[in-house]
Each structure stands twice: as C-alpha cells, then as structure tokens.
Design an enzyme around this catalytic site. Structure first.
Site, PDB file in Angstrom:
ATOM      1  CG  HIS A   9      -2.090  -0.850   1.140  1.00 15.68           C
ATOM      2  ND1 HIS A   9      -2.706  -1.411   2.240  1.00 15.68           N
ATOM      3  CD2 HIS A   9      -2.810  -1.269   0.072  1.00 15.68           C
ATOM      4  CE1 HIS A   9      -3.744  -2.129   1.865  1.00 15.68           C
ATOM      5  NE2 HIS A   9      -3.819  -2.059   0.552  1.00 15.68           N
ATOM      6  CD  GLU A  10      -1.394   5.212  -0.611  1.00 13.94           C
ATOM      7  OE1 GLU A  10      -0.771   6.096  -1.225  1.00 13.94           O
ATOM      8  OE2 GLU A  10      -2.520   4.812  -0.963  1.00 13.94           O
ATOM      9  N   GLY A  11       3.047   2.634  -1.885  1.00 14.40           N
ATOM     10  CA  GLY A  11       4.466   2.583  -2.225  1.00 14.40           C
ATOM     11  C   GLY A  11       5.201   1.508  -1.468  1.00 14.40           C
ATOM     12  CD  GLN A  36       7.117   4.976   0.892  1.00 13.72           C
ATOM     13  OE1 GLN A  36       7.571   6.042   1.300  1.00 13.72           O
ATOM     14  NE2 GLN A  36       5.975   4.901   0.228  1.00 13.72           N
TER      15      GLN A  36
END
Length: 600
Positions: free
Chosen positions: A441-443, A448
C-alpha cells in the site's frame, strides 16, 4: 477485562509523558481543549470501535464484497459501524468547530482513529480515504468544488477515493494513459482504466468522489504532465442534489489475501464517452496536489500496520498467559504441573520482540502526528518550517518500517499460538494476512527507500536530516543523567555515528552522478535508518519510564519496567545488527545491481 485494541496505559504514557499532548492546549487553536476532553474523545472512540467495528472483523474477512449487477455488495454490519463513526464526529475530528469538527489536534485524532484501525482495518478504510480526499479538495479545490463536493463529504453524505494506479503502469505514475479532454462548459471528459482502487464502489454513501490522475492533450511527458480531477460517481446539480449517473463503471473486484472487507476495484472511466470530471488545481500539477493525500495515506498506512501488529501482540500475550504447556528446562519431572507458556524463555523472546516493534512504531506514528500539529500551529514560522522538514524526512520511515516489522510481529504472534496460530479459529492469522498488504500500500519498501535516499535526505540542503541528528544527540545527552541507561544509549550513538558517515558517502556519490550504483541497496539503508529512528524513540520512552520509576509510583512499576525491558531489547539486540547493512553499503556491494536477467 483484557484490552484487545491497544493498551490504554501505553496510550496515556505516549500522550502525556512522552509527547506532552497537554502542551498543545496552550495553543490558541486547541485552547478549548484539556486532558479531560482528550480522554473523553478517546473513550468514545474505544467504545464505538469495540461495539460496532470489532464484532464484524471476522465476518468481513469471511464474506468479502460481492460484485452484483454492476455494484459492490457489503455485509450489512459495515454501514451501522460507519454511521456510528460519522455520528460521533470522528470524520471531522481535526476540522474547525465552525465546520462541524471537534478541532482536536492531529495527535489526538490519530490516537482516536488507531482504535478503529485495530478493531477493523477494512471497515475503517472507508472513512480514512474520505478524510484524505476531503482534505485535498479543501486545500486545492475551487470555492464551487468545495460547495458541491467538499461540504457533502464533511457531512458524511459523500465518500472519497484516490484513483492513481493503472493496469500497465503500477507505481510508475509517469506512464499513466488516462486522458482528459476539455469540454465547452469548463469540465473535462475522461477516458481510461484504474485498478486497485480501495473503496471505489460501495453502498455506504450517497455519492463517491474519485480523485483521478489523468493527462491533458497538451501534457508534457512524465510526471510533469499529470493533472488531477474530481470525478463523482453521480453528477451533482447546482442545488446540491444528485444528478444522473456519471460514466464511471465498476468493472470488477479484486480478491485479496487480506483486508478483504474493503472493496478493491477496477474502474472504467468514459467507456460511453461521457465521463465528466473537474480539474483540481492547475493543469499538469496534479501530482503535487495528490502528494498531500498520498503522504497522509502513507502515515495512515503505517499506523494501520502498527495497529494490526498491536492487536496480534495483545492477543498472543493473553494466550501465552492462559495456555499451560510443558515444563521449564530445570524441572523435567512428569509429576509437575505444566506452566503457562509465557514462562518459557523463547516465548518471552517472541513477545518482547513484538512489544519492541509495535510500541516503538506506535510511538513513531504518534510522534509524526504531533509533528503535523507543529507544522500547522507551531509558535513561529521557523518552528512550523522545521516541523515540516522533519516530517517530510520521516514519512517514508513512518510508512515503511511498521509495514515491515509490525508484520514480523504478526508472524511471531502466530508462532506464539503454535499450531492454533495458523488456523482460522484464532484471529492472529487474519491479522497477518491483513497486514501483509501494507508493505505494498502507498508505495513498496523499495519505492520508499528510493524516496528516502534519493530525495528526502538532501532536500533543502539536508535540513530535515540535520534536525534529526540534533534531536537524537539531545536525547542521548539527556539519557546520560540516568546511569542505568548507559548500555541502551551507547549502541544508538554508535549506529548513528556510522550511519552519518555512510550517508555522507552515499550523498557524495549521488552528487557525482553515480545514481544507479548508489541507490541499488537503498532498502538496506532504509532498514538501518529506520532502526536508528525507532531506537531513538525507544530511548525517549526509556528516559520517561526511568523518570516514572524514580517518582516511586508503585502502581506503575511493572509498566515502566516493561518499557525499559523492551527498550533494552531493541537497543541492545536489534540496533547493533544494523552494522551488517552499513558494512554492505560502505563497500558499495553490487551483488544485486550486477546480477543479470539470464543468470536467474
């Protein structure tokens, strides 16, 4: 009664002993609040989470949304839970009083929302996405967009999503193909496909407001050509009433290993040539707008990972206390009674590891929320700027470290339960499956880590990094006042010193154009950097715990000693291990980079 969502004593410790939440009430924005109002909000959140969210967590998992007649169908328990959340005001916990909100600090709204994430991460995701979408429209939308879309979202009548990913592009947003053609009335007609859109269809609200990334006909190549559009499920008339169905089609639902209660959708925009959207912000600057919601979501995903780890930890802890099995190594007599498994050293190791990962991550997530408050209400422009720089630096860690290590905590929770752990008769296997989605999720971790090493460290002349180093040094200096913390402080100091040297070398290589070689092992850097950050947060907790012990409050002795033991574990068992990663980074090992496709 055992606590199942999170430890209320640990939450109070974080809010009032570590992060000084009461100091926020001296700021004008929060002056009408007090510890009493903070605790009342938390109590309400806990009550609603226990009554409405937790009871259908398993049912959500066993009865995932169905695709019927072009729509998503959920189990009936989801809507009453979401309605209770809305009615209590948690959708607007941090919003102004005048806008119908509680005007709570983000620190407190995050603490409240943590209860819902622990109780039922799938159901909590619907309001979570809506809060992020509403905040984006509030910051970048026109007055007309706010009237037509934001106000109904604040009222809980419209929900929101973020629609980024496309089948061919995945995380590579520069390659999206969704197009937006200008219409004569100032709107746009969109055409394209999006996948993995959480909350993309459901029956929980009157309307769904999709925030969609697309490219205009004159868009430059790459991320500098991305624009952002509001695309509602139903068009909204001038008087605020719902108009006709927009040309947004639910093409299907994805079936995931976990987090099954949240619809994960494939959406088609403009199959019939009449998908109406409205530009948010300036043309070609959509990604910078969307980054606000993405960064909110990254912190939220990190906290969601924490709370799933927390729920697994608390369950396995209670199980270990109640489960008799085996005898201690120095007591092999078959006539002796079995002991509870929590008395076995290796079970203590697994529980202590969970505690270190979960409570360290929990502290970091709340610290990030406190930093966000400082970006908005800090005492000076300089203080607000510094808070923003530090939060920007830490966001990849807040998202990624808990997603990796609280997942490991869930794995250990399964192990504590032994054979029962991987059966569906116990919740720990679901916590693991739910949490396994958060590293994506979200990268991903890789994305990151590239963001951290390739962009965030050197941003603004390294201002955020310099702040972090000063803060860690300050914590270590304050720890010197307690001789008992020397053995905890020194491993952190040694790691940070070596990490600084490695960082300088890597940033020098980047400045010389050695991009691929420098970033090849960024995931290792992320781990070492993250461990330094969590180690710092544990040393902060250790200082507060030591101070608490010195006040001779007998009622809290066990709590404080538990904190010190978890800090000792993380700083003396986990932190020194990062020198292995730093050694690989120092010699710029290219084992992964030099591997060739045809060698696999």
């Amino acid at each position: 009664m055992s606590e199942t969502l999170l430890s209320s004593r640990n939450l109070a410790f974080e809010l009032y002993e570590v992060l000084d939440a009461e100091a926020l009430t001296r700021r004008e924005r929060f002056s009408e609040h007090s510890r009493e109002t903070f605790d009342a909000a938390i109590s309400t959140a806990r009550s609603i989470a226990e009554k409405y969210f937790a009871p259908h967590n398993r049912k959500n998992d066993e009865n995932e949304p169905r695709y019927e007649n072009g729509a998503a169908v959920l189990i009936p328990e989801v809507k009453p839970a979401v309605d209770a959340f809305l009615e209590a005001g948690f959708l607007n916990a941090a919003r102004d009083f005048e806008a119908g909100g509680m005007q709570l600090p983000t620190l407190l709204s995050q603490a409240c929302f943590a209860h819902f994430q622990s109780a039922n991460t799938a159901t909590s995701s619907y309001p979570f996405l809506t809060m992020g979408a509403a905040n984006l429209i509030e910051n970048f939308g026109t007055d007309e967009q706010k009237r037509r879309f934001l106000q109904p979202m604040i009222e809980g009548r419209f929900f929101g999503t973020m629609a980024l990913t496309e089948p061919h592009a995945g995380s590579s947003l520069s390659d999206i193909r969704t197009r937006a053609e200008p219409a004569e009335d100032g709107s746009y007609h969109l055409r394209g496909n999006k996948i993995f859109i959480s909350g993309g269809d459901h029956p929980l609200s009157e309307n769904i407001v999709h925030l969609v990334l697309a490219k205009l006909p004159d868009a430059p190549a790459g991320v500098k050509g991305i624009s952002l559009f509001i695309v509602p499920k139903f068009l909204v008339n001038d008087d605020g009433s719902l108009g006709e169905r927009n040309d947004v089609i639910l093409a299907g639902l994805f079936h995931k290993m976990g987090w099954r209660g949240t619809t994960s959708t494939a959406l088609n925009f403009g199959d019939n040539g009449n998908c109406v959207g409205y530009l948010v912000g300036k043309p070609h600057q959509g990604l910078s707008c969307m980054f606000q919601m993405m960064n909110e979501a990254r912190i939220g995903v990190g906290m969601g990972a924490v709370m799933l780890g927390y729920a697994g930890y608390l369950y396995s802890l209670e199980y270990a206390r109640e489960r008799p099995q085996g005898r201690l190594p120095d007591s092999k007599s078959p006539d002796g009674s079995p002991v509870s498994i929590i008395q076995h050293a290796d079970v203590k190791r697994m529980l202590l590891t969970q505690k270190a990962y979960v409570e360290g991550s929990f502290d970091l997530g709340l610290y990030a929320a406190r930093l966000f408050d400082d970006t908005q209400t800090g005492e000076s422009e300089e203080a607000r700027k510094h808070a923003h720089e530090l939060l920007d630096l830490l966001t990849p860690i807040v998202k990624s470290w808990p997603s990796e290590f609280c997942l490991k905590a869930n794995e250990l929770a399964i192990q504590v339960l032994g054979g029962h752990g991987y059966t569906r008769d116990y919740p720990v296997e679901q916590y693991y499956r739910d949490n396994r989605l958060n590293p994506i999720h979200e990268g991903t971790h890789g994305i990151q880590s590239l963001d951290l090493l390739g962009r965030k460290l050197a941003q603004n002349g390294g201002a955020g990094l310099k702040q972090l180093i000063r803060l860690i040094a300050d914590t270590c200096e304050r720890a010197q006042a307690h001789e008992s913390l020397t053995a905890l402080r020194q491993p952190l100091e040694q790691l940070v010193a070596r990490l600084q040297a490695v960082t300088l070398g890597l940033l020098t290589d980047l400045s010389q154009g050695k991009v691929n070689a420098t970033l090849a092992n960024s995931a290792l850097y992320m781990k070492a950097f993250g461990h330094a950050v969590i180690g710092w947060r544990w040393l902060e907790q250790a200082i507060r715990a030591q101070e608490g012990l010195e006040k001779n409050n007998d009622a809290d002795t066990d709590f404080y000693k538990g904190k010190l033991q978890a800090a000792r574990y993380f700083l003396t068992w986990e932190v020194p291990g990062c020198h292995h990663e730093l050694a690989i980074l120092e010699r710029r090992d290219d084992a992964c980079l030099s591997m060739r496709e045809n060698w696999f």
